[in-house]
Design a protein around this motif. Structure first.
Motif, PDB file in Angstrom:
ATOM      1  N   LYS A 145       0.845  -1.194   0.000  1.00 47.99           N
ATOM      2  CA  LYS A 145       0.000   0.000   0.000  1.00 47.99           C
ATOM      3  C   LYS A 145       0.889   1.256   0.000  1.00 47.99           C
ATOM      4  CE  LYS A 145      -4.061   1.803   2.414  1.00 47.99           C
ATOM      5  NZ  LYS A 145      -3.685   2.999   3.163  1.00 47.99           N
ATOM      6  N   GLN A 146       1.929   1.250   0.824  1.00 45.39           N
ATOM      7  CA  GLN A 146       2.825   2.413   0.912  1.00 45.39           C
ATOM      8  C   GLN A 146       3.556   2.665  -0.412  1.00 45.39           C
ATOM      9  OE1 GLN A 146       5.374   2.877   4.471  1.00 45.39           O
ATOM     10  NE2 GLN A 146       4.230   1.148   5.340  1.00 45.39           N
ATOM     11  N   GLU A 172       1.334   4.289  -2.916  1.00 48.73           N
ATOM     12  CA  GLU A 172       1.139   5.730  -2.638  1.00 48.73           C
ATOM     13  C   GLU A 172       2.320   6.539  -3.178  1.00 48.73           C
ATOM     14  OE1 GLU A 172       0.510   5.612   1.573  1.00 48.73           O
ATOM     15  OE2 GLU A 172      -1.584   4.955   1.361  1.00 48.73           O
ATOM     16  N   LEU A 221      10.397  -1.600  -0.558  1.00 47.74           N
ATOM     17  CA  LEU A 221       9.830  -0.354  -0.033  1.00 47.74           C
ATOM     18  C   LEU A 221      10.904   0.569   0.569  1.00 47.74           C
ATOM     19  CD1 LEU A 221       7.387   1.430   0.730  1.00 47.74           C
ATOM     20  CD2 LEU A 221       7.182   0.095   2.821  1.00 47.74           C
ATOM     21  N   LYS A 254      11.667   4.352  -0.650  1.00 47.67           N
ATOM     22  CA  LYS A 254      11.506   5.502   0.269  1.00 47.67           C
ATOM     23  C   LYS A 254      12.782   6.355   0.279  1.00 47.67           C
ATOM     24  CE  LYS A 254       8.277   4.045   3.942  1.00 47.67           C
ATOM     25  NZ  LYS A 254       8.259   3.451   5.281  1.00 47.67           N
TER      26      LYS A 254
END
Length: 309
Positions: free
Chosen positions: A239-240, A243, A289, A293
């Motif tokens: 989900k992250q 986004e 992820l 990031k």
């Protein structure tokens, strides 16, 4: 019972098989609808000589007799099919179909189409997931072991094909394997071809997993392998990452690893990366992820997604 006028349906059953009990209920209903049809139950294992004569190799099996002649058969617990066959035979008068040649031509055409339906066609008892005889099971195991891509046809689902193909190919037993519409043979021949290492040259191969992963990772210039899809992520990390990617406005495609266990396990080894999500740009792994990031914070994500790095 006046056998010369009526249709007789014989159910070969076994007390230990729950599917037989279900089909007995179906037969009871059909008996109410078709009072002119005689329905008979025979315990297959109690009458071995009869079972052998009619090649009863699994239960339930239904044989249809008219004028004391066998006119049809159905293997397996297929209630809709049983209903259809009873209706068809009960309404088609008391004589077996006349021996005109037209249906035979149609059948041969149908068999030609079926044997050519895929580059490699297996005619078997049951399905690759649920083979219904030992020979068919062994055949499927050999084909899978050699990574051979094949389609199959369950001869229990169609008595006309089951009997017709024996004549069409002059081969009396099943399973039968065809390549490019030509009969290769039955289990013994396939075992011989396997032993002489000719099997791999005759049958078409399924794409190897590594080739498949290469194609998938290059499917779009930005590919995300995740749990779920763009519309619905099925874990917090996926989900992250969605986004973050959505915030960049860059176009990307996703692949749901929960839908395909082979890809899910294979990709970990292929990319040497043990977790998901995994982001690829032009077929090259960028990372998961945490790395995405980090790249975003350093302002490096956009150039990488656009393939500038």
């Amino acid at each position: 019972m006046d056998t010369c006028r009526s249709l007789v349906v014989v159910h070969f059953w076994a007390p230990w098989a729950p599917q037989c009990a279900q089909m007995n209920d179906v037969m009871a209903e059909l008996a109410k609808e078709h009072p002119q049809v005689s329905f008979v139950k025979l315990e297959a294992e109690a009458v071995p000589e009869v079972s052998e004569k009619y090649e009863i190799s699994s239960v339930p099996t239904f044989l249809f007799f008219k004028n004391s002649q066998k006119v049809d058969r159905l293997d397996g617990a297929h209630a809709p099919e049983l209903t259809k066959k009873v209706q068809r035979h009960a309404s088609s008068g008391s004589f077996p179909p006349s021996g005109n040649e037209h249906p035979k031509e149609d059948l041969n055409l149908r068999l030609k189409k079926l044997t050519h339906a895929a580059p490699c066609m297996l005619f078997m008892k049951g399905t690759p997931q649920e083979p219904r005889c030992g020979f068919s099971k062994q055949m499927v195991e050999i084909l899978n072991k050699h990574n051979i891509q094949f389609s199959s046809f369950d001869i229990f689902s169609d008595e006309e094909v089951r009997q017709g193909l024996k004549t069409y190919s002059s081969w009396p037993t099943y399973p039968q394997l065809y390549v490019s519409g030509e009969l290769v043979g039955g289990l013994d021949i396939i075992k011989e071809l396997e032993a002489s290492e000719e099997l791999d040259t005759i049958c078409p191969k399924a794409p190897k997993l590594e080739e498949r992963l290469k194609v998938l990772t290059n499917k779009a210039s930005v590919m995300l392998f995740m749990k779920g899809n763009k519309q619905e992520a099925k874990c917090g990390f996926s989900k992250q990452i969605l986004e973050i990617l959505n915030s960049t406005g860059v176009e990307y495609e996703t692949f749901d690893i929960l839908e395909d266990e082979e890809v899910r396990q294979g990709l970990k080894a292929y990319s040497n990366w043990p977790t998901y999500p995994q982001l690829y740009v032009k077929g090259e792994l960028v990372g998961g992820l945490d790395i995405v990031k980090e790249l975003k914070e350093n302002g490096e994500l956009m150039p990488i997604l656009k393939g500038e790095n």
